[in-house]
Design a protein around this motif. Structure first.
Motif, PDB file in Angstrom:
ATOM      1  N   LYS A   1      34.664  37.993  36.738  1.00 43.76           N
ATOM      2  CA  LYS A   1      34.657  38.891  38.137  1.00 43.76           C
ATOM      3  C   LYS A   1      34.644  37.846  39.273  1.00 43.76           C
ATOM      4  O   LYS A   1      33.934  36.756  39.184  1.00 43.76           O
ATOM      5  CB  LYS A   1      33.962  40.019  38.268  1.00 43.76           C
ATOM      6  CG  LYS A   1      32.379  39.843  37.789  1.00 43.76           C
ATOM      7  CD  LYS A   1      31.572  39.198  38.885  1.00 43.76           C
ATOM      8  CE  LYS A   1      30.203  38.339  38.467  1.00 43.76           C
ATOM      9  NZ  LYS A   1      29.890  37.593  39.739  1.00 43.76           N
TER      10      LYS A   1
ATOM     11  N   THR B   1      22.350  33.114  46.189  1.00 41.93           N
ATOM     12  CA  THR B   1      22.529  32.417  45.056  1.00 41.93           C
ATOM     13  C   THR B   1      21.962  30.765  45.231  1.00 41.93           C
ATOM     14  O   THR B   1      21.857  30.089  44.267  1.00 41.93           O
ATOM     15  CB  THR B   1      23.964  32.459  44.597  1.00 41.93           C
ATOM     16  OG1 THR B   1      24.631  31.762  45.820  1.00 41.93           O
ATOM     17  CG2 THR B   1      24.263  33.748  44.419  1.00 41.93           C
TER      18      THR B   1
ATOM     19  N   HIS C   1      19.164  29.412  42.943  1.00 41.64           N
ATOM     20  CA  HIS C   1      19.265  29.384  41.367  1.00 41.64           C
ATOM     21  C   HIS C   1      20.501  28.540  41.153  1.00 41.64           C
ATOM     22  O   HIS C   1      20.538  28.248  39.672  1.00 41.64           O
ATOM     23  CB  HIS C   1      19.036  30.828  40.872  1.00 41.64           C
ATOM     24  CG  HIS C   1      20.194  31.686  41.060  1.00 41.64           C
ATOM     25  ND1 HIS C   1      21.209  31.477  40.212  1.00 41.64           N
ATOM     26  CD2 HIS C   1      20.172  32.709  41.774  1.00 41.64           C
ATOM     27  CE1 HIS C   1      22.233  32.558  40.669  1.00 41.64           C
ATOM     28  NE2 HIS C   1      21.497  33.227  41.528  1.00 41.64           N
TER      29      HIS C   1
ATOM     30  N   TYR D   1      30.033  31.083  46.229  1.00 44.13           N
ATOM     31  CA  TYR D   1      29.699  32.408  46.775  1.00 44.13           C
ATOM     32  C   TYR D   1      29.598  32.680  48.203  1.00 44.13           C
ATOM     33  O   TYR D   1      29.586  33.946  48.581  1.00 44.13           O
ATOM     34  CB  TYR D   1      28.092  32.516  46.333  1.00 44.13           C
ATOM     35  CG  TYR D   1      27.783  32.619  44.759  1.00 44.13           C
ATOM     36  CD1 TYR D   1      27.894  33.652  44.176  1.00 44.13           C
ATOM     37  CD2 TYR D   1      27.215  31.478  43.942  1.00 44.13           C
ATOM     38  CE1 TYR D   1      27.756  34.032  42.653  1.00 44.13           C
ATOM     39  CE2 TYR D   1      27.052  31.624  42.613  1.00 44.13           C
ATOM     40  CZ  TYR D   1      27.379  32.711  42.171  1.00 44.13           C
ATOM     41  OH  TYR D   1      27.164  32.992  40.736  1.00 44.13           O
TER      42      TYR D   1
ATOM     43  N   ASP E   1      30.672  39.516  44.272  1.00 47.11           N
ATOM     44  CA  ASP E   1      30.070  39.161  43.505  1.00 47.11           C
ATOM     45  C   ASP E   1      29.143  40.077  42.534  1.00 47.11           C
ATOM     46  O   ASP E   1      29.297  40.075  41.430  1.00 47.11           O
ATOM     47  CB  ASP E   1      29.034  38.090  43.884  1.00 47.11           C
ATOM     48  CG  ASP E   1      27.941  37.312  42.982  1.00 47.11           C
ATOM     49  OD1 ASP E   1      28.603  37.095  41.933  1.00 47.11           O
ATOM     50  OD2 ASP E   1      27.030  36.934  43.011  1.00 47.11           O
ATOM     51  N   LEU E   2      28.369  40.840  43.410  1.00 41.83           N
ATOM     52  CA  LEU E   2      27.695  41.845  42.584  1.00 41.83           C
ATOM     53  C   LEU E   2      28.244  43.134  42.646  1.00 41.83           C
ATOM     54  O   LEU E   2      27.953  44.089  41.670  1.00 41.83           O
ATOM     55  CB  LEU E   2      26.233  42.045  43.208  1.00 41.83           C
ATOM     56  CG  LEU E   2      25.438  40.575  42.835  1.00 41.83           C
ATOM     57  CD1 LEU E   2      24.350  40.447  44.053  1.00 41.83           C
ATOM     58  CD2 LEU E   2      24.945  40.642  41.563  1.00 41.83           C
TER      59      LEU E   2
ATOM     60  N   TYR F   1      29.501  44.963  39.359  1.00 39.91           N
ATOM     61  CA  TYR F   1      28.853  45.425  38.279  1.00 39.91           C
ATOM     62  C   TYR F   1      28.586  47.015  38.628  1.00 39.91           C
ATOM     63  O   TYR F   1      28.312  47.851  37.779  1.00 39.91           O
ATOM     64  CB  TYR F   1      27.481  44.674  38.123  1.00 39.91           C
ATOM     65  CG  TYR F   1      27.615  43.423  37.879  1.00 39.91           C
ATOM     66  CD1 TYR F   1      27.641  42.985  36.609  1.00 39.91           C
ATOM     67  CD2 TYR F   1      27.552  42.405  38.925  1.00 39.91           C
ATOM     68  CE1 TYR F   1      27.827  41.683  36.208  1.00 39.91           C
ATOM     69  CE2 TYR F   1      27.524  40.935  38.160  1.00 39.91           C
ATOM     70  CZ  TYR F   1      27.679  40.597  37.213  1.00 39.91           C
ATOM     71  OH  TYR F   1      27.866  39.234  36.602  1.00 39.91           O
TER      72      TYR F   1
ATOM     73  N   VAL G   1      17.239  41.765  41.927  1.00 39.20           N
ATOM     74  CA  VAL G   1      18.592  41.191  41.795  1.00 39.20           C
ATOM     75  C   VAL G   1      19.074  41.962  40.495  1.00 39.20           C
ATOM     76  O   VAL G   1      20.153  41.954  40.227  1.00 39.20           O
ATOM     77  CB  VAL G   1      18.551  39.726  41.508  1.00 39.20           C
ATOM     78  CG1 VAL G   1      19.897  39.151  41.135  1.00 39.20           C
ATOM     79  CG2 VAL G   1      17.971  38.815  42.535  1.00 39.20           C
TER      80      VAL G   1
ATOM     81  N   ASN H   1      23.938  44.544  36.871  1.00 42.49           N
ATOM     82  CA  ASN H   1      24.188  43.382  36.293  1.00 42.49           C
ATOM     83  C   ASN H   1      23.295  42.666  35.031  1.00 42.49           C
ATOM     84  O   ASN H   1      23.536  41.771  34.641  1.00 42.49           O
ATOM     85  CB  ASN H   1      24.128  42.302  37.322  1.00 42.49           C
ATOM     86  CG  ASN H   1      22.700  41.890  37.943  1.00 42.49           C
ATOM     87  OD1 ASN H   1      22.103  43.178  38.061  1.00 42.49           O
ATOM     88  ND2 ASN H   1      22.378  40.913  38.480  1.00 42.49           N
TER      89      ASN H   1
ATOM     90  N   ARG I   1      26.905  38.761  27.638  1.00 42.76           N
ATOM     91  CA  ARG I   1      28.124  38.731  28.157  1.00 42.76           C
ATOM     92  C   ARG I   1      29.229  37.948  27.198  1.00 42.76           C
ATOM     93  O   ARG I   1      28.955  37.222  26.487  1.00 42.76           O
ATOM     94  CB  ARG I   1      27.852  37.673  29.491  1.00 42.76           C
ATOM     95  CG  ARG I   1      27.544  38.592  30.768  1.00 42.76           C
ATOM     96  CD  ARG I   1      27.667  37.649  31.685  1.00 42.76           C
ATOM     97  NE  ARG I   1      27.137  38.211  33.159  1.00 42.76           N
ATOM     98  CZ  ARG I   1      25.909  38.845  33.360  1.00 42.76           C
ATOM     99  NH1 ARG I   1      24.803  38.618  32.571  1.00 42.76           N
ATOM    100  NH2 ARG I   1      25.611  39.440  34.424  1.00 42.76           N
TER     101      ARG I   1
HETATM  102  O1  LIG Z   1      27.365  37.604  38.409  1.00 40.37           O
HETATM  103  C1  LIG Z   1      26.085  37.380  38.451  1.00 40.37           C
HETATM  104  C2  LIG Z   1      25.024  38.025  38.136  1.00 40.37           C
HETATM  105  O2  LIG Z   1      23.762  37.912  38.856  1.00 40.37           O
HETATM  106  C3  LIG Z   1      23.488  36.714  39.814  1.00 40.37           C
HETATM  107  C4  LIG Z   1      22.361  36.780  40.164  1.00 40.37           C
HETATM  108  O3  LIG Z   1      21.007  36.970  39.589  1.00 40.37           O
HETATM  109  C5  LIG Z   1      24.948  36.387  40.391  1.00 40.37           C
HETATM  110  O4  LIG Z   1      24.577  35.200  41.281  1.00 40.37           O
HETATM  111  C6  LIG Z   1      25.952  35.992  39.460  1.00 40.37           C
HETATM  112  O5  LIG Z   1      27.094  35.504  40.066  1.00 40.37           O
END
Ligand SMILES: O=C1CO[C@H](CO)[C@@H](O)[C@@H]1O
Ligand SMILES: NC(=O)C1=CN([C@@H]2O[C@H](COP(=O)(O)OP(=O)(O)OC[C@H]3O[C@@H](n4cnc5c(N)ncnc54)[C@H](OP(=O)(O)O)[C@@H]3O)[C@@H](O)[C@H]2O)C=CC1
Length: 398
Positions: free
Chosen positions: A100, A162, A165, A172, A182-183, A186, A277, A281, A323
């Protein structure tokens, strides 16, 4: 049934970066799928990935896409490259499963769906987290009427981005990135899986910083320009009339807000993850249920322990980072000629929702969503064994 051994679905990986390890680890567990080649822009990176995961061949992106022995391209490139790689793979008669967001623009999305349809190819797309045990449990609760008719949903991700990490977090903060793209996939995919397609949205957004600093890895201390909004707020109306709100942010230092809740006429489902976070996801995690019988008066104090919430039993599989599960489902969908669960149509719908949320501040608060999509079938508890049994029964039916 011919008695022949079932053909393994041969996959070529494009994009050997950070997320590829978990895909390769998951897929190595299933004999139905084999990753036979891998490529990225940097051949050395591809060679290292092939050696690490026992992949037979590391080669160029063009070679993987052109390989006639390969059935499907697994597209794990950065967002800006997704549509190009997917298009090239479809034109080379490969099925595609991509990370994604599906695309970075609506026209690309329409084009890819039409191309796959015209060529009779399957298109699948992340996220596949909704196939995990937690989300299948949530869906079953709703289907069984545990909260009555769903009327609302709430989603909240408050992180500080991000750059702490990810060693190369630039994408991003460029077009195709940002917390919404990005999120959002989900959370919106989980919403569509549980509540059905979305009819209308509203949105607002801003950004706290114009530049951000990489906080880990070899590029520690390097500054990046922020080219997109990093704090997004939206309102969502489903085709059923249920409504929701969603905050996706890279500008929040911490948060105690729940990640995800679904409200029904007779109860509430809560995803209580303490980590800001983690929520939709993740494949796994507790599911809480509270009904009208155990609900709280407004003036009652917040309970010290959450004893009135029922922790729901989860009978489903895939309660760890899995995944790649969506690609396994796609491989079996090709074999059995059935719909893909994490489908391109679902991802396109989710993309249109995010695109409309992002356009709302400039174009008008309420945006109608033109696309719709099939709601994926729940995953059988015994998947993928369930598919083998089904295929066997189909082959023996007269
Ligand atoms: O898809 C993702 C899952 O979550 C992460 C955060 O912990 C994101 O940074 C990443 O792109
Ligand atoms: N990191 C994470 O936690 C997660 C990431 N994702 C998603 O996965 C995708 C990839 O993320 P991630 O692995 O972190 O990213 P990385 O930057 O670590 O890796 C990206 C990979 O794509 C390759 N690539 C980039 N552009 C092209 C191109 N034009 N053609 C071919 N290959 C290209 C890069 O090659 P090279 O290095 O040679 O330039 C690299 O191998 C993103 O869409 C992201 O949203 C999803 C879940 C979690």
């Amino acid at each position: 049934m011919t008695g022949d051994a079932p053909k393994t679905f041969r996959v070529g990986l494009v994009g050997c970066g950070r997320i590829s390890d978990i895909y390769l680890t998951t897929l190595a567990n299933f004999s139905e799928v084999e990753v036979v080649a891998c490529a990225s822009l940097d051949l050395e990176e591809s060679r290292a990935k092939a050696a690490q995961h026992g992949i037979a061949r590391a080669c160029s992106v063009d070679e993987v896409i052109a390989d006639t022995q390969i059935d499907c391209i697994l597209n794990l490139t950065i967002p800006a490259a997704h549509a190009d790689i997917t298009r090239r793979a479809l034109l080379a008669d490969k099925h595609v499963y991509s990370e994604k967001p599906f695309v970075t623009g609506m026209d690309e999305g329409r084009e890819l769906l039409e191309l796959a349809e015209a060529r009779g190819l399957k298109l699948g797309n992340a996220p596949d987290t909704f196939l995990g045990g937690r989300w299948q449990t949530v869906r079953r609760l709703i289907d069984e009427g545990a909260i009555g008719r769903p009327t609302g949903v709430f989603a909240h991700v408050g992180t500080h981005g991000t750059e702490r990490h990810h060693p190369n977090p630039d994408f991003y903060y460029q077009a195709g990135g940002g917390p919404l793209l990005d999120l959002g996939p989900y959370y919106l995919t989980a919403m569509v899986f549980c509540l059905g397609p979305i009819a209308r949205v509203a949105g607002m957004a801003n950004r706290a910083f114009d530049r951000r600093q990489i906080e880990n890895g070899p590029r520690y201390g390097e500054w990046m320009d922020v080219q997109i909004d990093t704090h997004s707020l939206s309102m969502i109306e489903f085709e059923t009339g249920a409504i929701g709100s969603m905050t996706m942010s890279f500008d929040i230092w911490d948060s105690e807000t729940p990640r995800f809740e679904i409200y029904g006429e007779t109860g509430v489902i809560s995803i209580p993850d303490p980590d800001p976070v983690h929520g939709a996801n993740d494949f796994h995690g507790p599911v809480w249920l509270r009904t009208q019988d155990t609900s709280r008066w407004s003036h009652q104090p917040r309970p010290k322990a959450r004893e009135d919430w029922q922790v729901v039993m989860n009978h489903h599989g895939f309660n760890e980072n899995s995944r790649g599960l969506g690609l396994l489902d796609l491989a079996l969908a090709v074999r059995d000629d059935r719909p893909v669960r994490a489908s391109g149509a679902l991802s396109f719908h989710v993309f249109e929702v995010m695109d409309a949320i992002a356009r709302a501040p400039q174009e008008g608060l309420y945006q109608r969503i033109e696309s719709t999509c099939p709601v994926p079938e729940p995953l059988p508890e015994t998947f993928p064994a369930s598919e083998t049994i089904r295929a066997h029964e189909a082959a023996n039916a007269h």
